[in-house]
Design an enzyme around this catalytic site. Structure first.
Site, PDB file in Angstrom:
ATOM      1  N   ASN A  10       0.874  -1.176   0.000  1.00 38.25           N
ATOM      2  CA  ASN A  10       0.000   0.000   0.000  1.00 38.25           C
ATOM      3  C   ASN A  10       0.910   1.224   0.000  1.00 38.25           C
ATOM      4  O   ASN A  10       1.436   1.606   1.040  1.00 38.25           O
ATOM      5  CB  ASN A  10      -0.909  -0.025   1.239  1.00 38.25           C
ATOM      6  CG  ASN A  10      -1.824   1.184   1.296  1.00 38.25           C
ATOM      7  OD1 ASN A  10      -1.889   1.968   0.348  1.00 38.25           O
ATOM      8  ND2 ASN A  10      -2.515   1.351   2.414  1.00 38.25           N
ATOM      9  N   HIS A  96      -9.895   1.148   4.167  1.00 38.92           N
ATOM     10  CA  HIS A  96      -8.669   1.427   4.925  1.00 38.92           C
ATOM     11  C   HIS A  96      -8.982   2.441   6.034  1.00 38.92           C
ATOM     12  O   HIS A  96      -9.755   3.380   5.815  1.00 38.92           O
ATOM     13  CB  HIS A  96      -7.577   1.965   3.996  1.00 38.92           C
ATOM     14  CG  HIS A  96      -6.235   1.969   4.656  1.00 38.92           C
ATOM     15  ND1 HIS A  96      -5.875   2.930   5.563  1.00 38.92           N
ATOM     16  CD2 HIS A  96      -5.199   1.106   4.582  1.00 38.92           C
ATOM     17  CE1 HIS A  96      -4.655   2.664   6.018  1.00 38.92           C
ATOM     18  NE2 HIS A  96      -4.221   1.559   5.433  1.00 38.92           N
ATOM     19  N   GLU A 168      -6.232  -4.843  10.013  1.00 36.58           N
ATOM     20  CA  GLU A 168      -5.220  -3.831  10.311  1.00 36.58           C
ATOM     21  C   GLU A 168      -5.598  -3.085  11.589  1.00 36.58           C
ATOM     22  O   GLU A 168      -6.390  -2.130  11.541  1.00 36.58           O
ATOM     23  CB  GLU A 168      -5.123  -2.824   9.162  1.00 36.58           C
ATOM     24  CG  GLU A 168      -4.732  -3.435   7.842  1.00 36.58           C
ATOM     25  CD  GLU A 168      -4.101  -2.396   6.914  1.00 36.58           C
ATOM     26  OE1 GLU A 168      -2.973  -2.630   6.480  1.00 36.58           O
ATOM     27  OE2 GLU A 168      -4.706  -1.350   6.666  1.00 36.58           O
ATOM     28  N   GLY A 174       1.634   2.312  10.792  1.00 40.28           N
ATOM     29  CA  GLY A 174       2.609   3.391  10.698  1.00 40.28           C
ATOM     30  C   GLY A 174       3.219   3.780  12.036  1.00 40.28           C
ATOM     31  O   GLY A 174       3.874   4.809  12.151  1.00 40.28           O
TER      32      GLY A 174
END
Ligand code: PGA
Length: 252
Positions: A10, A96, A168, A174
């Site tokens: 991604n 997402h 996720e 991140g």
């Protein structure tokens, strides 16, 4: 039952077109495990140039990172599922957490996007996952179940085969913090059981469930060795050829 192993990158809003072509070409030419399906989720502007540049024998697939929930109309700036199919694109990432958060994409809107994408003939990488406060309250399983119920469970038995799931946890995206093997396996097994209850065992055993959130070559082997983890949706580490190829090659 053996499920498809998948490494999906991604890229988010990163790389110029030239950089993207370079990165994708390096991945295409790399020594990598050919049993692993490689999908690159790239910015809209990169889809067509990459489609033209990546040799089809490399078998690398491209994904858009979102699409509109309707196929045409007065929606300035939007890209429809049909636009993507028309370009020869096979996949779209939907749900997402960054789009849920920054673009206010609701469960209901995502349901419409999933339906529109499948109707147009796209395969969907559908993301789900809980924020930290939900995990702290130990409500992560029911939170993810509700996300699936709201946006995915309207899909019929035939079309559900065109879905790849990606778990996720938001607190791992991140942040450098990864779910432990136990946390990932617990959720993936739970998702498979939700799928089994809604559909059937054959379908739930056949669906690939990816883990996403700070996957790197240093943790991918362990994560991918979990029974119900069938690969990864990889953000930051997918922007480095060396890292991403090492992740592809970490499946046992
Ligand atoms: P990350 O992103 O690997 O950089 O944590 C994953 C994602 O957002 O899909």
């Amino acid at each position: 039952m053996s499920r498809k192993k998948i490494a999906a990158g991604n890229w988010k809003m990163n790389t110029t077109i030239d950089e993207g072509i370079q990165l994708a070409s390096e991945i295409a030419n790399s020594e990598r495990n050919k049993d692993v399906e490689v999908i690159l989720g790239v910015p809209f502007t990169h889809l067509y140039p990459l489609k033209k540049k990546i040799p089809s024998r490399s078998k690398i697939k491209l994904a858009a990172q979102t699409c509109h929930h309707l196929n045409s109309g007065a929606f300035t700036g939007e890209i429809s599922p049909t636009n993507l199919v028309n370009m020869g694109i096979q996949y779209v990432i939907l749900g997402h957490s960054e789009r849920r958060m920054y673009n206010h994409e609701s469960d209901e809107l995502l349901k419409q996007k999933v339906n529109a994408a499948l109707d147009a003939g796209l395969k969907v990488i559908f993301c789900c996952g809980e924020p930290l406060e939900v995990r702290k309250k130990a409500q992560h399983l029911s939170y993810v179940k509700a996300q699936l119920e709201a946006s995915l469970f309207q899909v019929n038995d035939q079309n559900i085969k065109n879905i790849i799931l990606a778990y996720e946890p938001i607190w791992a995206i991140g942040t450098g913090e990864t779910a432990s093997n136990e946390q990932a396996q617990e959720m993936h097994a739970a998702i498979r059981s939700f799928m089994s209850k809604r559909y059937n065992k054959r379908i739930s055993n056949g669906i690939s469930i990816l883990y996403g959130g700070s996957v790197k070559s240093s943790n991918s082997k362990d994560l991918f060795s979990c029974q119900d983890v069938d690969g990864g949706l990889i953000g930051g580490a997918s922007l480095s050829t060396k890292e991403f190829v090492a992740i592809i090659n970490s499946f046992s």
